[in-house]
Motif scaffolding. Structure first.
Motif, PDB file in Angstrom:
ATOM      1  N   HIS A   1      -7.112   1.196   9.789  1.00 30.78           N
ATOM      2  CA  HIS A   1      -7.802   1.116   8.496  1.00 30.78           C
ATOM      3  C   HIS A   1      -6.938   0.415   7.452  1.00 30.78           C
ATOM      4  CE1 HIS A   1      -9.948   3.429   5.003  1.00 30.78           C
ATOM      5  NE2 HIS A   1     -10.412   2.195   5.139  1.00 30.78           N
ATOM      6  N   LEU A   2      -5.703   0.844   7.321  1.00 33.15           N
ATOM      7  CA  LEU A   2      -4.818   0.280   6.309  1.00 33.15           C
ATOM      8  C   LEU A   2      -4.442  -1.167   6.618  1.00 33.15           C
ATOM      9  CD1 LEU A   2      -2.569   3.425   5.773  1.00 33.15           C
ATOM     10  CD2 LEU A   2      -4.242   2.498   4.159  1.00 33.15           C
ATOM     11  N   SER A   3      -4.282  -1.495   7.897  1.00 27.42           N
ATOM     12  CA  SER A   3      -3.962  -2.878   8.246  1.00 27.42           C
ATOM     13  C   SER A   3      -5.124  -3.808   7.926  1.00 27.42           C
ATOM     14  CB  SER A   3      -3.583  -3.000   9.731  1.00 27.42           C
ATOM     15  OG  SER A   3      -4.676  -2.674  10.568  1.00 27.42           O
TER      16      SER A   3
ATOM     17  N   LEU B   1       0.803  -1.222   0.000  1.00 29.84           N
ATOM     18  CA  LEU B   1       0.000   0.000   0.000  1.00 29.84           C
ATOM     19  C   LEU B   1       0.838   1.276   0.000  1.00 29.84           C
ATOM     20  CD1 LEU B   1      -2.880  -0.781   2.549  1.00 29.84           C
ATOM     21  CD2 LEU B   1      -3.044  -0.608   0.062  1.00 29.84           C
ATOM     22  N   GLY B   2       2.102   1.169   0.379  1.00 31.48           N
ATOM     23  CA  GLY B   2       2.922   2.366   0.516  1.00 31.48           C
ATOM     24  C   GLY B   2       2.996   3.193  -0.748  1.00 31.48           C
TER      25      GLY B   2
ATOM     26  N   GLN C   1      -0.375   4.850  -1.652  1.00 28.73           N
ATOM     27  CA  GLN C   1      -0.673   6.032  -0.847  1.00 28.73           C
ATOM     28  C   GLN C   1       0.216   7.203  -1.236  1.00 28.73           C
ATOM     29  OE1 GLN C   1      -3.224   6.384   1.456  1.00 28.73           O
ATOM     30  NE2 GLN C   1      -3.843   4.446   0.513  1.00 28.73           N
ATOM     31  N   GLU C   2       1.477   6.935  -1.543  1.00 25.48           N
ATOM     32  CA  GLU C   2       2.392   8.005  -1.955  1.00 25.48           C
ATOM     33  C   GLU C   2       1.957   8.628  -3.284  1.00 25.48           C
ATOM     34  OE1 GLU C   2       6.247   5.937   0.250  1.00 25.48           O
ATOM     35  OE2 GLU C   2       6.046   5.845  -1.933  1.00 25.48           O
ATOM     36  N   ALA C   3       1.369   7.818  -4.150  1.00 26.40           N
ATOM     37  CA  ALA C   3       0.945   8.323  -5.458  1.00 26.40           C
ATOM     38  C   ALA C   3      -0.187   9.335  -5.344  1.00 26.40           C
ATOM     39  CB  ALA C   3       0.511   7.158  -6.350  1.00 26.40           C
TER      40      ALA C   3
ATOM     41  N   PRO D   1       1.426  -7.499   0.285  1.00 23.63           N
ATOM     42  CA  PRO D   1       2.633  -7.292   1.097  1.00 23.63           C
ATOM     43  C   PRO D   1       2.406  -6.249   2.195  1.00 23.63           C
ATOM     44  CG  PRO D   1       3.213  -7.426  -1.219  1.00 23.63           C
ATOM     45  CD  PRO D   1       1.709  -7.403  -1.164  1.00 23.63           C
ATOM     46  N   ASP D   2       2.914  -6.542   3.371  1.00 20.58           N
ATOM     47  CA  ASP D   2       2.689  -5.684   4.539  1.00 20.58           C
ATOM     48  C   ASP D   2       3.785  -4.615   4.631  1.00 20.58           C
ATOM     49  OD1 ASP D   2       2.271  -4.507   6.979  1.00 20.58           O
ATOM     50  OD2 ASP D   2       1.971  -6.376   8.079  1.00 20.58           O
ATOM     51  N   ASP D   3       3.460  -3.414   4.167  1.00 18.06           N
ATOM     52  CA  ASP D   3       4.358  -2.267   4.329  1.00 18.06           C
ATOM     53  C   ASP D   3       3.599  -1.173   5.072  1.00 18.06           C
ATOM     54  OD1 ASP D   3       2.599  -1.632   2.306  1.00 18.06           O
ATOM     55  OD2 ASP D   3       4.086  -0.646   1.020  1.00 18.06           O
ATOM     56  N   LEU D   4       2.983  -1.563   6.181  1.00 14.06           N
ATOM     57  CA  LEU D   4       2.063  -0.687   6.909  1.00 14.06           C
ATOM     58  C   LEU D   4       2.710   0.627   7.318  1.00 14.06           C
ATOM     59  CD1 LEU D   4      -0.735  -0.292   8.166  1.00 14.06           C
ATOM     60  CD2 LEU D   4       0.086  -1.493  10.203  1.00 14.06           C
TER      61      LEU D   4
END
Length: 286
Positions: free
Chosen positions: A141-143, A103-104, A107-109, A152-155
């Motif tokens: 929320h993101l988790s 998700l990282g 979200q950055e985009a 992939p978990d990049d919380l």
């Protein structure tokens, strides 16, 4: 809403163009049938795939498009056909593909998108929008998304990006949020965390030159009941989140439908003290 029709129109437009290439082409004095095209593309015995593509039931890959155009003697059409296929891709993106690396980066985009948007309108019916979330709420929320989609978990990276998005709340931009009252009561975090999140929302019920927050109470019948959350970026683009995929809509007629829906919801929402009363009621029920 019209996201599905927009995608189907784009798919059919590409399908018709590919079919026209086939029917206009002859080889050895014979018309290029679906069966002959399949053989020329190395798809022996897969004539049904040709039919699915020409009927808009299946979107061809970029390699498919190159092979199709080459078999029909239309190599010069390849760049334009690829552009049309990529446009479809921007309209509809499966979450599993968008989030395959976590998700990282997703979200950055959003950060540059928020930064270049001067007027953002958001409708959400059951969760607090990311731009208004506390860090604890964002983490929960993101988790939840990571666990449900098995990505992939990049919380930590995703939470940091979501917090960075909130720096866009100000300047020359105008942000308007309309939330269903359920948003205030969905227990994303523990009671203490929800209390902190409600405090954050309460700050936006007061006069703010950049942010407007409306609450659609349970007791008010909405003039339209969109099943999805959606974001209006100026008057040029709509983002709609579905269960399986994200839709990006830029067709003016379709954007106008979402603008009409948002205006209708905003007109029956409550603001200021009445919105704060909804928040306080939710706080008492924690």
């Amino acid at each position: 809403m019209t996201s599905h029709s927009t995608i189907m129109e784009a798919r059919m437009s590409l399908a018709i163009r590919l079919k026209d290439l086939r029917t206009a082409h002859t080889a050895d004095g014979q018309r290029m049938t679906g069966e002959r095209l399949a053989e020329a593309m190395g798809w022996r015995g897969r004539k049904a795939r040709i039919s699915k593509i020409e009927n808009g039931q299946q979107v061809p890959s970029e390699d498919d498009i190159r092979a199709w155009a080459t078999a029909c003697g239309a190599e010069h059409e390849i760049p334009d056909l690829l552009a049309a296929a990529r446009h479809i891709d921007t309209l509809y993106t499966e979450w599993r593909r968008l989030e395959r690396h976590g998700l990282g980066q997703v979200q950055e985009a959003f950060i540059p998108l928020y930064e270049r948007t001067t007027r953002l309108r958001v409708w959400q019916h059951s969760t607090v929008p990311g731009l208004l979330q506390t860090e604890a709420y964002a983490r929960a929320h993101l988790s939840t998304i990571i666990a449900f989609r098995g990505i992939p978990d990049d919380l930590d990276r995703a939470v940091a990006a979501r917090m960075a998005q909130q720096q866009s709340l100000g300047g020359v931009r105008r942000f308007v949020f309309v939330l269903g009252e359920q948003t205030l009561r969905t227990p994303m975090v523990n009671p203490a965390g929800m209390n902190a999140q409600l405090d954050r929302l309460a700050t936006y019920t007061r006069d703010n030159p950049y942010v407007s927050l409306g609450i659609l109470p349970y007791t008010r019948k909405p003039p339209v009941m969109p099943p999805e959350n959606f974001w209006l970026y100026d008057a040029s683009e709509v983002r709609v989140d579905g269960v399986a995929a994200q839709f990006r809509i830029k067709k003016p007629d379709d954007v106008a439908v979402y603008e009409k829906a948002f205006t209708a919801l905003a007109e029956v929402a409550v603001y200021g003290q009445p919105a704060l009363a909804c928040i306080d009621a939710a706080r008492r029920d924690l």
